[in-house]
Design an enzyme around this catalytic site. Structure first.
Site, PDB file in Angstrom:
ATOM      1  N   TYR A  68       0.833  -1.215   0.000  1.00  0.00           N
ATOM      2  CA  TYR A  68       0.000   0.000   0.000  1.00  0.00           C
ATOM      3  C   TYR A  68       0.863   1.259   0.000  1.00  0.00           C
ATOM      4  CZ  TYR A  68      -4.402  -2.395   0.034  1.00  0.00           C
ATOM      5  OH  TYR A  68      -5.474  -3.156  -0.376  1.00  0.00           O
ATOM      6  N   ARG A  71       2.033   1.858  -3.425  1.00  0.00           N
ATOM      7  CA  ARG A  71       0.957   2.451  -4.237  1.00  0.00           C
ATOM      8  C   ARG A  71       0.789   3.932  -3.893  1.00  0.00           C
ATOM      9  NH1 ARG A  71      -4.044  -1.380  -3.582  1.00  0.00           N
ATOM     10  NH2 ARG A  71      -5.040   0.085  -5.008  1.00  0.00           N
ATOM     11  N   VAL A 104      -9.256   3.762  -5.095  1.00  0.00           N
ATOM     12  CA  VAL A 104      -8.899   4.218  -3.738  1.00  0.00           C
ATOM     13  C   VAL A 104      -7.791   5.274  -3.820  1.00  0.00           C
ATOM     14  CG1 VAL A 104      -9.564   2.010  -2.709  1.00  0.00           C
ATOM     15  CG2 VAL A 104      -7.203   2.328  -3.488  1.00  0.00           C
ATOM     16  N   ASP A 105      -7.494   5.739  -5.085  1.00  0.00           N
ATOM     17  CA  ASP A 105      -6.321   6.607  -5.280  1.00  0.00           C
ATOM     18  C   ASP A 105      -6.569   8.076  -4.933  1.00  0.00           C
ATOM     19  OD1 ASP A 105      -6.803   6.225  -8.900  1.00  0.00           O
ATOM     20  OD2 ASP A 105      -7.737   7.650  -7.519  1.00  0.00           O
ATOM     21  N   HIS A 121     -14.816   1.560  -2.394  1.00  0.00           N
ATOM     22  CA  HIS A 121     -13.817   0.644  -1.820  1.00  0.00           C
ATOM     23  C   HIS A 121     -12.874   1.350  -0.851  1.00  0.00           C
ATOM     24  CE1 HIS A 121     -14.490  -2.015  -5.619  1.00  0.00           C
ATOM     25  NE2 HIS A 121     -15.427  -2.181  -4.719  1.00  0.00           N
ATOM     26  N   CYS A 129      -7.946   1.846  12.726  1.00  0.00           N
ATOM     27  CA  CYS A 129      -7.291   1.095  13.794  1.00  0.00           C
ATOM     28  C   CYS A 129      -8.098  -0.154  14.141  1.00  0.00           C
ATOM     29  CB  CYS A 129      -7.167   1.980  15.048  1.00  0.00           C
ATOM     30  SG  CYS A 129      -6.520   1.069  16.458  1.00  0.00           S
ATOM     31  N   CYS A 153      -1.514   2.450  16.156  1.00  0.00           N
ATOM     32  CA  CYS A 153      -2.373   3.591  16.492  1.00  0.00           C
ATOM     33  C   CYS A 153      -1.727   4.435  17.592  1.00  0.00           C
ATOM     34  CB  CYS A 153      -3.716   3.027  16.976  1.00  0.00           C
ATOM     35  SG  CYS A 153      -4.876   4.232  17.607  1.00  0.00           S
ATOM     36  N   SER A 195     -13.197  -3.139 -15.598  1.00  0.00           N
ATOM     37  CA  SER A 195     -13.271  -4.430 -16.311  1.00  0.00           C
ATOM     38  C   SER A 195     -14.569  -5.149 -15.981  1.00  0.00           C
ATOM     39  CB  SER A 195     -12.083  -5.316 -15.919  1.00  0.00           C
ATOM     40  OG  SER A 195     -12.120  -5.529 -14.509  1.00  0.00           O
ATOM     41  N   ASN A 219     -14.439   2.663 -22.526  1.00  0.00           N
ATOM     42  CA  ASN A 219     -13.369   1.702 -22.247  1.00  0.00           C
ATOM     43  C   ASN A 219     -12.742   1.321 -23.588  1.00  0.00           C
ATOM     44  OD1 ASN A 219     -11.876  -0.680 -21.545  1.00  0.00           O
ATOM     45  ND2 ASN A 219     -13.194  -0.945 -19.756  1.00  0.00           N
TER      46      ASN A 219
HETATM   47  C1  BV8 Z   1     -18.210  -8.511  -1.253  1.00  0.00           C
HETATM   48  C2  BV8 Z   1      -9.850  -1.948  -2.750  1.00  0.00           C
HETATM   49  C3  BV8 Z   1     -19.807  -9.509   0.172  1.00  0.00           C
HETATM   50  C4  BV8 Z   1      -8.589  -2.544  -2.312  1.00  0.00           C
HETATM   51  C5  BV8 Z   1     -10.932  -3.523  -4.267  1.00  0.00           C
HETATM   52  C6  BV8 Z   1     -15.496 -15.657  -3.932  1.00  0.00           C
HETATM   53  C7  BV8 Z   1     -15.168 -15.485  -2.601  1.00  0.00           C
HETATM   54  C8  BV8 Z   1     -15.329 -14.259  -1.943  1.00  0.00           C
HETATM   55  C9  BV8 Z   1     -15.824 -13.171  -2.626  1.00  0.00           C
HETATM   56  C10 BV8 Z   1     -16.129 -13.368  -3.958  1.00  0.00           C
HETATM   57  C11 BV8 Z   1     -15.983 -14.563  -4.616  1.00  0.00           C
HETATM   58  N1  BV8 Z   1     -16.375 -14.398  -5.910  1.00  0.00           N
HETATM   59  C12 BV8 Z   1     -16.760 -13.136  -6.088  1.00  0.00           C
HETATM   60  C13 BV8 Z   1     -16.630 -12.514  -4.920  1.00  0.00           C
HETATM   61  C14 BV8 Z   1     -16.936 -11.163  -4.643  1.00  0.00           C
HETATM   62  C15 BV8 Z   1     -15.639 -10.349  -4.762  1.00  0.00           C
HETATM   63  C16 BV8 Z   1     -15.269 -10.223  -6.234  1.00  0.00           C
HETATM   64  O1  BV8 Z   1     -15.947  -9.548  -6.953  1.00  0.00           O
HETATM   65  N2  BV8 Z   1     -14.193 -10.906  -6.650  1.00  0.00           N
HETATM   66  C17 BV8 Z   1     -13.802 -10.855  -8.059  1.00  0.00           C
HETATM   67  C18 BV8 Z   1     -12.272 -10.755  -8.164  1.00  0.00           C
HETATM   68  C19 BV8 Z   1     -14.348 -12.088  -8.757  1.00  0.00           C
HETATM   69  N3  BV8 Z   1     -16.006  -9.080  -4.216  1.00  0.00           N
HETATM   70  C20 BV8 Z   1     -15.793  -8.824  -2.929  1.00  0.00           C
HETATM   71  O2  BV8 Z   1     -15.207  -9.562  -2.161  1.00  0.00           O
HETATM   72  C21 BV8 Z   1     -16.406  -7.519  -2.451  1.00  0.00           C
HETATM   73  N4  BV8 Z   1     -17.131  -7.746  -1.248  1.00  0.00           N
HETATM   74  O3  BV8 Z   1     -18.616  -9.113  -2.192  1.00  0.00           O
HETATM   75  O4  BV8 Z   1     -18.816  -8.542   0.002  1.00  0.00           O
HETATM   76  C22 BV8 Z   1     -19.079 -10.739   0.576  1.00  0.00           C
HETATM   77  C23 BV8 Z   1     -18.552 -10.808   1.843  1.00  0.00           C
HETATM   78  C24 BV8 Z   1     -17.906 -11.981   2.231  1.00  0.00           C
HETATM   79  C25 BV8 Z   1     -17.763 -13.058   1.325  1.00  0.00           C
HETATM   80  C26 BV8 Z   1     -18.264 -12.949   0.014  1.00  0.00           C
HETATM   81  C27 BV8 Z   1     -18.907 -11.799  -0.365  1.00  0.00           C
HETATM   82  C28 BV8 Z   1     -15.313  -6.506  -2.166  1.00  0.00           C
HETATM   83  C29 BV8 Z   1     -14.643  -6.107  -3.460  1.00  0.00           C
HETATM   84  C30 BV8 Z   1     -13.721  -4.933  -3.201  1.00  0.00           C
HETATM   85  C31 BV8 Z   1     -12.300  -5.363  -3.411  1.00  0.00           C
HETATM   86  N5  BV8 Z   1     -11.426  -4.185  -3.269  1.00  0.00           N
HETATM   87  N6  BV8 Z   1     -10.174  -2.442  -4.076  1.00  0.00           N
HETATM   88  C32 BV8 Z   1      -7.438  -1.983  -3.086  1.00  0.00           C
HETATM   89  O5  BV8 Z   1      -7.630  -1.268  -4.089  1.00  0.00           O
HETATM   90  O6  BV8 Z   1      -6.309  -2.249  -2.654  1.00  0.00           O
HETATM   91  S1  BV8 Z   1     -11.332  -4.011  -5.824  1.00  0.00           S
HETATM   92  C33 BV8 Z   1     -10.189  -3.455  -6.946  1.00  0.00           C
HETATM   93  O7  BV8 Z   1     -10.660  -3.935  -8.216  1.00  0.00           O
HETATM   94  C34 BV8 Z   1     -10.119  -1.963  -7.101  1.00  0.00           C
HETATM   95  O8  BV8 Z   1     -11.015  -1.231  -6.314  1.00  0.00           O
HETATM   96  C35 BV8 Z   1     -10.477  -1.790  -8.572  1.00  0.00           C
HETATM   97  O9  BV8 Z   1     -11.009  -0.568  -8.838  1.00  0.00           O
HETATM   98  C36 BV8 Z   1     -11.456  -2.883  -8.680  1.00  0.00           C
HETATM   99  C37 BV8 Z   1     -12.039  -3.267  -9.972  1.00  0.00           C
HETATM  100  O10 BV8 Z   1     -11.032  -3.329 -10.921  1.00  0.00           O
HETATM  101  P1  BV8 Z   1     -11.150  -2.264 -12.100  1.00  0.00           P
HETATM  102  O11 BV8 Z   1     -11.297  -0.910 -11.489  1.00  0.00           O
HETATM  103  O12 BV8 Z   1     -12.208  -2.686 -13.030  1.00  0.00           O
HETATM  104  O13 BV8 Z   1      -9.724  -2.338 -12.723  1.00  0.00           O
HETATM  105  P2  BV8 Z   1      -9.207  -3.418 -13.773  1.00  0.00           P
HETATM  106  O14 BV8 Z   1      -7.722  -3.306 -13.798  1.00  0.00           O
HETATM  107  O15 BV8 Z   1      -9.862  -4.738 -13.511  1.00  0.00           O
HETATM  108  O16 BV8 Z   1      -9.783  -2.900 -15.181  1.00  0.00           O
HETATM  109  C38 BV8 Z   1      -9.341  -1.659 -15.701  1.00  0.00           C
HETATM  110  C39 BV8 Z   1     -10.211  -1.370 -16.906  1.00  0.00           C
HETATM  111  O17 BV8 Z   1      -9.831  -0.098 -17.422  1.00  0.00           O
HETATM  112  C40 BV8 Z   1     -10.048  -2.381 -18.045  1.00  0.00           C
HETATM  113  O18 BV8 Z   1     -11.319  -2.739 -18.539  1.00  0.00           O
HETATM  114  C41 BV8 Z   1      -9.270  -1.583 -19.124  1.00  0.00           C
HETATM  115  O19 BV8 Z   1      -9.669  -1.960 -20.431  1.00  0.00           O
HETATM  116  C42 BV8 Z   1      -9.722  -0.184 -18.819  1.00  0.00           C
HETATM  117  N7  BV8 Z   1      -8.784   0.873 -19.213  1.00  0.00           N
HETATM  118  C43 BV8 Z   1      -7.439   0.803 -19.308  1.00  0.00           C
HETATM  119  N8  BV8 Z   1      -6.961   2.033 -19.698  1.00  0.00           N
HETATM  120  C44 BV8 Z   1      -8.031   2.857 -19.823  1.00  0.00           C
HETATM  121  C45 BV8 Z   1      -9.203   2.130 -19.524  1.00  0.00           C
HETATM  122  N9  BV8 Z   1     -10.435   2.670 -19.567  1.00  0.00           N
HETATM  123  C46 BV8 Z   1     -10.529   3.962 -19.925  1.00  0.00           C
HETATM  124  N10 BV8 Z   1      -9.454   4.736 -20.222  1.00  0.00           N
HETATM  125  C47 BV8 Z   1      -8.206   4.217 -20.186  1.00  0.00           C
HETATM  126  N11 BV8 Z   1      -7.136   4.989 -20.504  1.00  0.00           N
HETATM  127 ZN    ZN Z   2      -6.531   2.677  18.116  1.00  0.00          ZN
END
Ligand code: BV8
Ligand code: ZN
Length: 245
Positions: A68, A71, A104-105, A121, A129, A153, A195, A219
Site C-alpha cells: 500500500y 501504491r 482508492v487513489d 472501496h 485502527c 495507532c 473491467s 473503455n
Molecule cells: C463482497 C480496494 C460480500 C482494495 C478492491 C469468492 C469469494 C469471496 C468473494 C467473492 C468470490 N467471488 C466473487 C466474490 C466477490 C468479490 C469479487 O468480486 N471478486 C472478483 C475478483 C471475482 N467481491 C468482494 O469480495 C467484495 N465484497 O462481495 O462482500 C461478501 C462478503 C464476504 C464473502 C463474500 C462476499 C469486495 C470487493 C472490493 C475489493 N477491493 N479495491 C485496493 O484497491 O487495494 S477491488 C479493486 O478492483 C479496485 O477497487 C479496482 O477498482 C477494482 C475493480 O477493478 P477495475 O477498477 O475494473 O480495474 P481493472 O484493472 O480490472 O480494469 C481496468 C479497466 O480499465 C479495463 O477494462 C481496461 O480496459 C480499462 N482501461 C485501461 N486504460 C483505460 C481504460 N479505460 C478507460 N481509459 C483508459 N485509458
Molecule cells: Zn486505536
C-alpha cells in the site's frame, strides 16, 4: 464513434440526473497501473487479489503495508488527467450528479468532487485502527516515516490497516446504498474504465439498465458490462470524456 459521441451529447442535453461509475482505467492516463491490465500491475510478483485480502494482512501485515505504501508513492505524484477533469466539469452542470468510484487513489477528490463522490472501496489515504476503530487521514508513503512498522495507532497502540475494502469484505452499507440509489434514479449512467469483474460494484450498470436508464460504457476494450450498455465509446477516457463534457 462520432455519431455515438453525438448520441451521448444529445442524451446529456436532455438529462436531469446523471451518475458515473469509475474503475482503475480512469487513472491509467495518470500513470497508475490498473489491476488486471498491464504487466506492471503486479508488484514484486504479487497479484493484487492475493494482497488485498484480510487473510494476507493477518499473515503478513508488513508485506501488505509495503504494497500500500508503494501504491501511495506512485499515486502521490500522480495528477488527475483530462478524464478526471471532465467528470468534475460534468458535476458542475447537474444538480443531481453522483460519482461512484471503485478506486482508492483519491484522484477524483484531487480533481474536485467535494460532495457527490462515493468511494465504494475506501481510500488509500486513510487508516483504520483494529483496536479502537479510529479512522485517520494519513499521507505517509515510506516505512521509515512510521515510529513502528507495521503502523500502530497513536491512541491505543492497536494495529492500523489501510481503510479500504478487501476481497471477501462487505462494502460499507451506506456507501453502497448511495450508489444503488444513484443507479436506480439516474437518466444517464456512465461506466468508465472498469473491467466489470469486481462485484457488487459491477452490478450497478445492470441495475441502471433494468430501471430503463441509458447506459454508456467508456473503455478501450469490451467488458462483461458492454452487453448492458446502450452505447460503447471505445477509447481512453482521457480522450473521450472531454469530447462529451
Ligand atoms: C463482497 C480496494 C460480500 C482494495 C478492491 C469468492 C469469494 C469471496 C468473494 C467473492 C468470490 N467471488 C466473487 C466474490 C466477490 C468479490 C469479487 O468480486 N471478486 C472478483 C475478483 C471475482 N467481491 C468482494 O469480495 C467484495 N465484497 O462481495 O462482500 C461478501 C462478503 C464476504 C464473502 C463474500 C462476499 C469486495 C470487493 C472490493 C475489493 N477491493 N479495491 C485496493 O484497491 O487495494 S477491488 C479493486 O478492483 C479496485 O477497487 C479496482 O477498482 C477494482 C475493480 O477493478 P477495475 O477498477 O475494473 O480495474 P481493472 O484493472 O480490472 O480494469 C481496468 C479497466 O480499465 C479495463 O477494462 C481496461 O480496459 C480499462 N482501461 C485501461 N486504460 C483505460 C481504460 N479505460 C478507460 N481509459 C483508459 N485509458
Ligand atoms: Zn486505536
Amino acid at each position: 464513434m462520432r455519431d455515438s459521441i453525438e448520441t451521448v451529447r444529445a442524451r446529456l442535453a436532455g438529462a436531469r440526473t446523471v451518475a458515473a461509475l469509475t474503475g482503475a482505467g480512469i487513472s491509467a492516463e495518470s500513470g497508475i497501473p490498473t489491476f488486471r491490465g498491464e504487466p506492471d500491475s503486479l508488484w514484486e510478483d504479487h497479484r493484487p487479489e492475493d494482497l488485498a485480502t484480510p487473510e494476507a494482512f493477518r499473515r503478513d501485515p508488513a508485506l501488505v503495508w509495503r504494497w500500500y505504501l508503494w501504491r501511495r508513492s506512485v499515486v502521490g505524484v500522480a495528477k488527475p488527467n483530462p478524464g478526471h477533469a471532465a467528470l468534475a466539469r460534468l458535476a458542475g452542470r447537474f444538480d443531481h450528479f453522483t460519482l461512484i468510484t471503485q478506486n482508492v487513489d483519491g484522484l477524483h477528490e484531487k480533481a474536485g468532487h467535494p460532495s457527490d463522490l462515493v468511494e465504494l472501496h475506501g481510500s488509500l489515504w486513510r487508516t483504520r485502527c483494529l483496536g479502537c476503530g479510529r479512522r485517520r487521514e494519513d499521507r505517509r508513503c515510506y516505512p521509515e516515516q512510521f515510529e513502528r512498522f507495521p503502523p500502530a495507532c497513536d491512541h491505543c497502540g492497536g494495529l492500523l490497516r489501510p481503510d479500504v475494502v478487501w476481497f471477501g469484505e462487505s462494502l460499507d452499507h451506506s456507501r453502497f446504498d448511495r450508489a444503488v440509489r444513484a443507479a436506480v434514479a439516474s437518466d444517464l449512467f456512465f461506466v468508465i474504465g472498469t473491467s466489470g469483474v469486481v462485484q457488487p460494484a459491477a452490478s450497478l450498470a445492470g441495475l441502471a439498465r433494468e430501471n430503463g436508464h441509458f447506459v454508456v460504457e467508456v473503455n478501450p476494450d469490451a467488458t462483461p458490462i458492454s452487453i448492458v450498455a446502450d452505447v460503447c465509446l471505445r477509447g481512453p477516457s482521457g480522450d473521450i470524456l472531454p469530447q462529451l463534457f
